[in-house]
Design a protein around this motif. Structure first.
Motif, mmCIF file in Angstrom:
data_model
loop_
_atom_site.group_PDB
_atom_site.id
_atom_site.type_symbol
_atom_site.label_atom_id
_atom_site.label_comp_id
_atom_site.label_asym_id
_atom_site.label_seq_id
_atom_site.Cartn_x
_atom_site.Cartn_y
_atom_site.Cartn_z
ATOM 1 N N MET A 330 0.833 -1.200 0.000
ATOM 2 C CA MET A 330 0.000 0.000 0.000
ATOM 3 C C MET A 330 0.868 1.251 0.000
ATOM 4 S SD MET A 330 -2.581 1.501 2.923
ATOM 5 C CE MET A 330 -1.187 2.417 3.670
ATOM 6 N N LEU A 331 1.912 1.231 0.833
ATOM 7 C CA LEU A 331 2.788 2.393 0.952
ATOM 8 C C LEU A 331 3.537 2.668 -0.353
ATOM 9 C CD1 LEU A 331 3.903 4.571 2.835
ATOM 10 C CD2 LEU A 331 5.655 2.934 3.578
ATOM 11 N N ALA A 332 3.912 1.613 -1.066
ATOM 12 C CA ALA A 332 4.670 1.777 -2.311
ATOM 13 C C ALA A 332 3.877 2.546 -3.365
ATOM 14 C CB ALA A 332 5.076 0.408 -2.853
ATOM 15 N N SER A 333 2.568 2.429 -3.314
ATOM 16 C CA SER A 333 1.740 3.121 -4.299
ATOM 17 C C SER A 333 1.159 4.423 -3.761
ATOM 18 C CB SER A 333 0.587 2.209 -4.749
ATOM 19 O OG SER A 333 -0.234 1.869 -3.642
ATOM 20 N N PHE A 334 1.589 4.804 -2.545
ATOM 21 C CA PHE A 334 1.068 6.016 -1.911
ATOM 22 C C PHE A 334 2.035 7.170 -2.132
ATOM 23 C CE2 PHE A 334 0.683 8.768 1.906
ATOM 24 C CZ PHE A 334 -0.636 9.165 1.738
ATOM 25 N N GLU A 335 1.540 8.275 -2.602
ATOM 26 C CA GLU A 335 2.371 9.457 -2.859
ATOM 27 C C GLU A 335 2.481 10.288 -1.587
ATOM 28 O OE1 GLU A 335 4.877 11.814 -3.865
ATOM 29 O OE2 GLU A 335 4.286 10.524 -5.557
ATOM 30 N N THR A 336 3.651 10.260 -0.966
ATOM 31 C CA THR A 336 3.830 10.964 0.301
ATOM 32 C C THR A 336 4.052 12.458 0.128
ATOM 33 O OG1 THR A 336 6.229 10.641 0.342
ATOM 34 C CG2 THR A 336 4.864 8.904 1.317
ATOM 35 N N GLY A 337 4.505 12.877 -1.064
ATOM 36 C CA GLY A 337 4.773 14.288 -1.268
ATOM 37 C C GLY A 337 5.903 14.822 -0.412
ATOM 38 N N GLY A 338 6.791 13.929 0.009
ATOM 39 C CA GLY A 338 7.918 14.343 0.829
ATOM 40 C C GLY A 338 7.650 14.368 2.320
ATOM 41 N N ALA A 339 6.423 14.102 2.732
ATOM 42 C CA ALA A 339 6.087 14.087 4.162
ATOM 43 C C ALA A 339 6.436 12.730 4.763
ATOM 44 C CB ALA A 339 4.608 14.385 4.362
ATOM 45 N N HIS A 340 6.672 12.705 6.065
ATOM 46 C CA HIS A 340 6.905 11.449 6.758
ATOM 47 C C HIS A 340 5.615 10.625 6.769
ATOM 48 C CE1 HIS A 340 10.729 12.984 8.044
ATOM 49 N NE2 HIS A 340 10.201 13.921 8.802
ATOM 50 N N VAL A 341 5.759 9.320 6.910
ATOM 51 C CA VAL A 341 4.581 8.478 7.078
ATOM 52 C C VAL A 341 3.986 8.703 8.461
ATOM 53 C CG1 VAL A 341 3.708 6.113 7.182
ATOM 54 C CG2 VAL A 341 5.428 6.731 5.473
ATOM 55 N N LEU A 342 4.835 8.675 9.487
ATOM 56 C CA LEU A 342 4.374 8.839 10.869
ATOM 57 C C LEU A 342 5.237 9.866 11.586
ATOM 58 C CD1 LEU A 342 2.459 7.755 13.137
ATOM 59 C CD2 LEU A 342 4.293 6.151 13.734
ATOM 60 N N GLY A 343 4.602 10.763 12.296
ATOM 61 C CA GLY A 343 5.308 11.758 13.085
ATOM 62 C C GLY A 343 4.742 11.814 14.488
ATOM 63 N N PRO A 344 5.439 12.471 15.404
ATOM 64 C CA PRO A 344 4.956 12.580 16.787
ATOM 65 C C PRO A 344 4.187 13.875 17.014
ATOM 66 C CG PRO A 344 7.192 13.379 16.681
ATOM 67 C CD PRO A 344 6.806 13.004 15.253
ATOM 68 N N VAL A 345 3.284 13.838 17.979
ATOM 69 C CA VAL A 345 2.695 15.053 18.534
ATOM 70 C C VAL A 345 2.995 14.990 20.029
ATOM 71 C CG1 VAL A 345 0.617 16.417 18.909
ATOM 72 C CG2 VAL A 345 0.885 15.126 16.796
ATOM 73 N N ASP A 346 3.995 15.721 20.437
ATOM 74 C CA ASP A 346 4.467 15.668 21.811
ATOM 75 C C ASP A 346 3.543 16.481 22.723
ATOM 76 O OD1 ASP A 346 5.989 15.367 24.097
ATOM 77 O OD2 ASP A 346 7.474 16.888 23.522
ATOM 78 N N VAL A 347 3.017 15.846 23.759
ATOM 79 C CA VAL A 347 2.195 16.568 24.736
ATOM 80 C C VAL A 347 3.027 17.014 25.934
ATOM 81 C CG1 VAL A 347 0.136 15.304 24.034
ATOM 82 C CG2 VAL A 347 1.451 14.510 26.016
ATOM 83 N N GLY A 348 4.305 16.614 25.954
ATOM 84 C CA GLY A 348 5.178 16.954 27.068
ATOM 85 C C GLY A 348 5.293 15.795 28.044
ATOM 86 N N ASP A 349 6.516 15.534 28.514
ATOM 87 C CA ASP A 349 6.672 14.406 29.435
ATOM 88 C C ASP A 349 6.133 14.715 30.823
ATOM 89 O OD1 ASP A 349 8.610 16.147 30.320
ATOM 90 O OD2 ASP A 349 10.253 14.697 30.281
ATOM 91 N N ASP A 350 5.707 15.975 31.057
ATOM 92 C CA ASP A 350 5.084 16.336 32.324
ATOM 93 C C ASP A 350 3.631 16.782 32.121
ATOM 94 O OD1 ASP A 350 5.779 18.586 30.923
ATOM 95 O OD2 ASP A 350 6.623 19.670 32.629
ATOM 96 N N ALA A 351 3.017 16.340 31.008
ATOM 97 C CA ALA A 351 1.612 16.667 30.757
ATOM 98 C C ALA A 351 0.726 16.024 31.818
ATOM 99 C CB ALA A 351 1.204 16.177 29.373
#
Length: 377
Positions: A330-351
């Motif tokens: 699936m990924l091979a046929s997916f056009e990422t446009g230069g973006a990462h597949v998966l990224g983080p959304v950090d809420v903070g280690d003291d959230a």
């Protein structure tokens, strides 16, 4: 969005926490709110309840779409997300909106799904008082969301909807997925560069620890998000530090790692790719796939690492290899446009992270209101 960027005075964590709380009060929420329940009755209950809650727990102009997961044995939160979206599109059409999918693709709306299915066994006996409607368990505060605007106790789900809306401004053109029993207050700015990745996952990041610190923090007990210096992320589960380093070699040097909160968001493009890939299961309403082991892990880990982690779950190597190949195809046929597949959304280690999914945690978090600590507000 500016309200989420921070305040002057106080520590950065305190400023970001205050900004997030202000954004919650101002209802900077999602344009489309989808609730996935376990029964048709619960869907009808939440449709009426959240419609009354517009302007209180949800933006006044939000579209409310409540559906139920009629899937024998449960679809898992991966397939369940795709199924809930397809049902929500049909419900929106019956309400006169046949353009929801197109508006998400165009980046005109931010949509969110809240998963609430399950009887709440770990929270028993409280859900029993709500006809096993787990997210309907009451919290020790009131809001004008009752019949005729009456002040009634706020429910867990309403608190989650109000809280998670702080991410809506950054997520136009994305579908967000949250669990209906977790409330958190981030100590990092809630506005972020969402287009950098087609999927992102909420996590509590800190710098990559050495082996001794990893063990001392008990990180081998959790599902984790590991982030490379490039910003690309991968999902790993319950491994020691040395194994984590080995499994993530393909990303390069790991800059940070943290506990995953599980909640994620997808671009419309990746959502459509997943809908197409899993169309056989969706049409037959058969199968059970979760987002972490069946999406993020095979999409971000090499086959040997994925097979080893799935082996700990009792999945044989042949099955793991087949699913890994499917997702990479699936990924091979997916056009990422230069973006990462998966990224983080950090809420903070003291959230602040308040989990209401277990009785002992519900009690602990409710009692915070009677304490003098910072989390008591």
């Amino acid at each position: 969005m500016g309200q989420c960027m921070g305040y002057l005075g106080g520590s950065p964590a305190e400023n970001n926490r205050r900004a997030a709380l202000d954004a919650m009060v101002q209802l900077n929420g999602f344009d489309v709110i989808i609730v996935c329940t376990g029964t048709e009755h619960q869907a009808a209950f939440w449709q009426a309840r959240l419609e009354r809650g517009k302007g209180v727990v949800a933006p006044a102009g939000a579209a409310i779409l409540c559906v139920h997961e009629d899937w024998d044995g449960g679809a898992g939160n991966g397939l369940g997300t795709l199924y809930a979206w397809t049902k929500a599109l049909k419900l929106a059409e019956t309400k006169g909106d046949a353009t929801l999918a197109a508006r998400l693709r165009a980046g005109d709306v931010a949509a969110a799904i809240y998963h609430t299915a399950g009887k709440g066994t770990r929270l028993a006996p409280l859900p029993g008082a709500e006809n096993n409607n787990k997210p309907g368990v009451k919290l020790p505060c009131a809001a004008p969301v009752g019949e005729g605007g009456a002040h009634v106790p706020l429910t867990i789900l309403e608190a989650v909807v109000k809280q998670t809306g702080v991410y809506a401004a950054s997520r136009k053109g994305r579908l967000s997925v949250f669990w209906g029993d977790q409330v958190f207050v981030p100590t990092t700015p809630c506005a972020y560069d969402a287009p950098r990745a087609h999927a992102d996952i909420l996590c509590m990041l800190s710098t990559m620890p050495d082996a001794a610190t990893w063990a001392a923090r008990g990180l081998e007990k959790y599902g984790l998000v590991a982030v490379a210096a490039s910003g690309a992320a991968c999902q790993i589960e319950k491994v020691d530090q040395a194994t984590a380093v080995k499994f993530t070699e393909s990303l390069g040097e790991i800059a940070s790692v943290g506990t995953s909160l599980g909640s994620f968001s997808l671009t419309a493009a990746l959502l459509n790719a997943l809908l197409a890939e899993f169309s056989p299961e969706l049409e037959a309403k058969k199968g059970q796939f979760d987002s972490d082991p069946h999406w993020w892990m095979p999409l971000t880990l090499p086959l040997d690492a994925y097979s080893a982690l799935m082996g700990k779950k009792g999945v044989d190597a042949k099955t793991s290899a087949a699913h890994h190949a499917r997702m990479r195809g699936m990924l091979a046929s997916f056009e990422t446009g230069g973006a990462h597949v998966l990224g983080p959304v950090d809420v903070g280690d003291d959230a602040y992270w308040w989990d209401y999914g277990q009785l002992k945690l519900y009690l602990r978090n409710a009692l915070r209101l009677a304490e003098d600590g910072a989390e008591a507000g």
